[in-house]
Scaffold this active site. Structure first.
Site, PDB file in Angstrom:
ATOM      1  N   HIS A 184       7.652   2.479  -0.121  1.00  0.00           N
ATOM      2  CA  HIS A 184       8.801   3.127   0.372  1.00  0.00           C
ATOM      3  C   HIS A 184       8.959   1.202   1.040  1.00  0.00           C
ATOM      4  CE1 HIS A 184      11.887   5.228   3.212  1.00  0.00           C
ATOM      5  NE2 HIS A 184      11.413   3.467   3.524  1.00  0.00           N
ATOM      6  N   LEU A 185      10.586   1.314   0.371  1.00  0.00           N
ATOM      7  CA  LEU A 185      10.353  -1.060   1.183  1.00  0.00           C
ATOM      8  C   LEU A 185      10.742  -0.935   2.601  1.00  0.00           C
ATOM      9  CD1 LEU A 185      11.022  -3.100  -0.578  1.00  0.00           C
ATOM     10  CD2 LEU A 185      13.398  -2.739   0.660  1.00  0.00           C
ATOM     11  N   HIS A 186       9.466  -1.042   2.590  1.00  0.00           N
ATOM     12  CA  HIS A 186       9.160  -2.096   4.240  1.00  0.00           C
ATOM     13  C   HIS A 186       9.332  -3.312   3.956  1.00  0.00           C
ATOM     14  CE1 HIS A 186       5.563  -0.940   3.221  1.00  0.00           C
ATOM     15  NE2 HIS A 186       5.155  -1.829   3.532  1.00  0.00           N
ATOM     16  N   VAL A 187       9.419  -4.712   5.470  1.00  0.00           N
ATOM     17  CA  VAL A 187       9.933  -5.718   5.509  1.00  0.00           C
ATOM     18  C   VAL A 187       8.821  -5.754   6.857  1.00  0.00           C
ATOM     19  CG1 VAL A 187      10.698  -7.652   6.213  1.00  0.00           C
ATOM     20  CG2 VAL A 187      12.204  -5.967   4.728  1.00  0.00           C
ATOM     21  N   HIS A 188       7.777  -6.699   6.504  1.00  0.00           N
ATOM     22  CA  HIS A 188       7.137  -7.345   7.527  1.00  0.00           C
ATOM     23  C   HIS A 188       7.393  -9.028   8.851  1.00  0.00           C
ATOM     24  CE1 HIS A 188       3.335  -5.547   5.741  1.00  0.00           C
ATOM     25  NE2 HIS A 188       3.751  -5.250   4.272  1.00  0.00           N
ATOM     26  N   SER A 199       0.717  -1.394   0.143  1.00  0.00           N
ATOM     27  CA  SER A 199      -0.498   0.048  -0.088  1.00  0.00           C
ATOM     28  C   SER A 199       0.858   1.277  -0.234  1.00  0.00           C
ATOM     29  CB  SER A 199      -0.838   0.227   0.954  1.00  0.00           C
ATOM     30  OG  SER A 199      -1.815  -1.045   1.080  1.00  0.00           O
TER      31      SER A 199
HETATM   32  N1  GTA Z   1       3.895   1.567  12.591  1.00  0.00           N
HETATM   33  O1  GTA Z   1       1.555   4.667  11.188  1.00  0.00           O
HETATM   34  C1  GTA Z   1       1.923   3.656  11.208  1.00  0.00           C
HETATM   35  C2  GTA Z   1       1.671   2.891  10.195  1.00  0.00           C
HETATM   36  N2  GTA Z   1       0.459   2.928   8.965  1.00  0.00           N
HETATM   37  C3  GTA Z   1       0.233   4.105   8.202  1.00  0.00           C
HETATM   38  C4  GTA Z   1       0.807   1.516   8.325  1.00  0.00           C
HETATM   39  N3  GTA Z   1       1.313   0.981   9.094  1.00  0.00           N
HETATM   40  C5  GTA Z   1       1.964   1.573  10.015  1.00  0.00           C
HETATM   41  N4  GTA Z   1       2.832   1.107  11.072  1.00  0.00           N
HETATM   42  C6  GTA Z   1       2.572   1.903  12.107  1.00  0.00           C
HETATM   43  N5  GTA Z   1       2.244   2.863  11.534  1.00  0.00           N
HETATM   44  O2  GTA Z   1       1.483  -3.347   7.948  1.00  0.00           O
HETATM   45  C7  GTA Z   1       1.702  -0.723   8.364  1.00  0.00           C
HETATM   46  C8  GTA Z   1       0.330  -0.997   8.183  1.00  0.00           C
HETATM   47  C9  GTA Z   1       1.145  -2.516   7.630  1.00  0.00           C
HETATM   48  C10 GTA Z   1       2.686  -1.024   6.739  1.00  0.00           C
HETATM   49  C11 GTA Z   1       2.170  -1.344   5.447  1.00  0.00           C
HETATM   50  O3  GTA Z   1       2.348  -0.865   7.538  1.00  0.00           O
HETATM   51  O4  GTA Z   1      -0.396  -1.137   9.563  1.00  0.00           O
HETATM   52  P1  GTA Z   1       1.650  -2.119   2.994  1.00  0.00           P
HETATM   53  O5  GTA Z   1       2.585  -1.389   2.492  1.00  0.00           O
HETATM   54  O6  GTA Z   1       2.041  -3.619   2.390  1.00  0.00           O
HETATM   55  O7  GTA Z   1      -0.026  -2.106   3.122  1.00  0.00           O
HETATM   56  O8  GTA Z   1       2.425  -2.286   4.588  1.00  0.00           O
HETATM   57  P2  GTA Z   1      -1.011  -2.659   3.017  1.00  0.00           P
HETATM   58  O9  GTA Z   1      -0.460  -4.388   4.437  1.00  0.00           O
HETATM   59  O10 GTA Z   1      -1.949  -3.221   1.907  1.00  0.00           O
HETATM   60  O11 GTA Z   1      -1.109  -1.671   4.719  1.00  0.00           O
HETATM   61  P3  GTA Z   1      -2.941  -2.204   4.946  1.00  0.00           P
HETATM   62  O12 GTA Z   1      -3.149  -0.873   5.861  1.00  0.00           O
HETATM   63  O13 GTA Z   1      -2.228  -3.074   6.192  1.00  0.00           O
HETATM   64  O14 GTA Z   1      -4.050  -3.247   4.678  1.00  0.00           O
HETATM   65  C12 GTA Z   1      -4.610  -3.913   4.746  1.00  0.00           C
HETATM   66  C13 GTA Z   1      -5.613  -4.651   4.505  1.00  0.00           C
HETATM   67  O15 GTA Z   1      -6.062  -5.562   5.552  1.00  0.00           O
HETATM   68  C14 GTA Z   1      -6.530  -3.286   4.930  1.00  0.00           C
HETATM   69  O16 GTA Z   1      -7.083  -3.543   2.812  1.00  0.00           O
HETATM   70  C15 GTA Z   1      -7.448  -4.396   5.661  1.00  0.00           C
HETATM   71  O17 GTA Z   1      -8.720  -3.957   4.645  1.00  0.00           O
HETATM   72  C16 GTA Z   1      -7.262  -5.648   5.515  1.00  0.00           C
HETATM   73  N6  GTA Z   1      -6.581  -5.517   7.388  1.00  0.00           N
HETATM   74  C17 GTA Z   1      -7.816  -6.509   8.039  1.00  0.00           C
HETATM   75  N7  GTA Z   1      -7.223  -6.927   8.801  1.00  0.00           N
HETATM   76  C18 GTA Z   1      -7.444  -5.322   9.372  1.00  0.00           C
HETATM   77  C19 GTA Z   1      -6.855  -4.150  10.648  1.00  0.00           C
HETATM   78  N8  GTA Z   1      -6.811  -5.130  11.773  1.00  0.00           N
HETATM   79  N9  GTA Z   1      -5.882  -3.395  10.158  1.00  0.00           N
HETATM   80  C20 GTA Z   1      -5.710  -2.902   9.184  1.00  0.00           C
HETATM   81  N10 GTA Z   1      -6.368  -3.666   8.520  1.00  0.00           N
HETATM   82  C21 GTA Z   1      -7.155  -4.472   8.186  1.00  0.00           C
END
Ligand code: GTA
Length: 329
Positions: free
Chosen positions: A267-271, A264
């Site tokens: 900017h490169l990040h690792v889970h 989403s």
């Molecule tokens: N510490 O401000 C932040 C922050 N933000 C804005 C995002 N992240 C942050 N972490 C900190 N501070 O794991 C985290 C996100 C994510 C990572 C970005 O950075 O939580 P990504 O670029 O690969 O994006 O990772 P991803 O994984 O799509 O992002 P996101 O926001 O987690 O969305 C995932 C999808 O999961 C959403 O579409 C949503 O529908 C679904 N989802 C399911 N369960 C949840 C939940 N509990 N909370 C949020 N989303 C959820």
């Protein structure tokens, strides 16, 4: 579950975390929690609901779209796991109302003390249209992206309309979440910041979720990686695992370490998530194990520039429309 798997963040660790949290930060402009009254300010008291974007009774989560004053907002409400270390208090300090009794079976409504019955709440405000779409339940479609598709379709799209990276820069510059950092490697080439993910309430390791954000600012995603990034990736992998072992007593064999494609945030990040925890986005259509990424680059430095990658896109994602317009779907 094993004792290790059920382990809560010990009170000593929590004490240390809250001590750190209370340390004032000169450059902290983002209203970080600091143990004072403002922590409890109800920013949602004026929230008006427009619609429920999605919900899951099984996962006990709801994504709500609405407004705070004139701003669009998305609120994520999520019931948190029951913690093993709270059981004594839960059993002794709750009210219990009988619902039914039949032979050896009985069912009750248990009213727990408020502090054991919290709802993890995430607020995105002001939320963009992209945020609203991201949390809306929609059908997904698997896209096949060649290296050429990336350059001609995906790259121009993400350059035009990606989500803001301000939160990432705030973390790297210690303007936000500085008190939460688990590991900080300041090296400009191989350095990164490891900290709890927004989705993790840090109350138990069962659903551990951290992210490592690299210091280099020009790596958007997997697609930008080549041989020159191996030292960075190896450093994140090695030091990230060590830091998690040290802080949470969780060995590497209990960790799922991966990158998202598409992410989403570009900017490169690792889970780093706990193996066995079904973290959102950990499925094979989106998660790429860091160990595989490292090996693929060692075998072929051009791997992520030339290979076809598959990923899901939601029905109303603008990128999906671009693939359709280009006749690639
Ligand atoms: N510490 O401000 C932040 C922050 N933000 C804005 C995002 N992240 C942050 N972490 C900190 N501070 O794991 C985290 C996100 C994510 C990572 C970005 O950075 O939580 P990504 O670029 O690969 O994006 O990772 P991803 O994984 O799509 O992002 P996101 O926001 O987690 O969305 C995932 C999808 O999961 C959403 O579409 C949503 O529908 C679904 N989802 C399911 N369960 C949840 C939940 N509990 N909370 C949020 N989303 C959820």
């Amino acid at each position: 579950a094993t004792v290790a798997a059920k382990r809560e963040i010990s009170s000593a660790e929590n004490d240390e975390l809250s001590r750190e949290a209370k340390r004032p930060k000169a450059d902290d402009k983002n209203g970080e929690e600091g143990g004072n009254e403002s922590e409890w300010e109800n920013v949602l008291s004026t929230f008006t609901t427009s619609s429920v974007l999605s919900d899951s009774a099984r996962e006990k989560i709801m994504f709500v779209h609405g407004k705070i004053a004139d701003h669009d907002a998305v609120v994520v409400l999520e019931k948190t796991p029951i913690r093993e270390d709270s059981l004594d208090e839960l059993f002794r300090g709750s009210k219990l109302r009988l619902e039914l009794r039949n032979d050896i079976y009985s069912s009750y409504r248990l009213q727990a003390p408020p502090h054991l019955n919290e709802i993890k709440t995430t607020v995105v405000c002001p939320a963009t249209e992209k945020h609203v779409k991201k949390y809306k339940r929609q059908e997904s479609f698997l896209v096949e992206e060649t290296g050429e598709d990336y350059r001609s379709i995906t790259l121009p799209y993400i350059q035009e309309q990606s989500l803001s990276l301000q939160w990432v820069y705030n973390i790297l510059e210690k303007k936000a979440e500085a008190d939460k950092i688990v590991h900080d490697d300041a090296d400009p080439e191989v350095g990164f910041v490891l900290l709890p993910d927004l989705k993790w309430d840090q109350k138990q390791v069962d659903d551990l979720y951290l992210i490592a954000i690299v210091r280099q600012k020009d790596i958007k995603s997997l697609r930008d990686l080549s041989l020159e990034h191996l030292p960075l990736l190896q450093n994140v992998f090695q030091r990230g695992k060590e830091a998690i072992l040290q802080r949470y007593n969780l060995p590497a064999s209990k960790l799922r370490v991966y990158l998202h494609y598409q992410p989403s945030y570009y900017h490169l990040h690792v889970h780093f998530t706990k193996l066995g925890y079904d973290a959102p986005g950990c499925g094979v259509e989106r998660a790429h194990l860091l160990s595989d990424v490292i090996q693929n680059l060692q075998t072929d430095p051009q791997f992520y520039k030339s290979r076809t990658l598959h990923f899901p896109l939601r029905a109303d994602d603008g990128l999906l429309r671009r693939f359709k317009e280009a006749g690639r779907l």
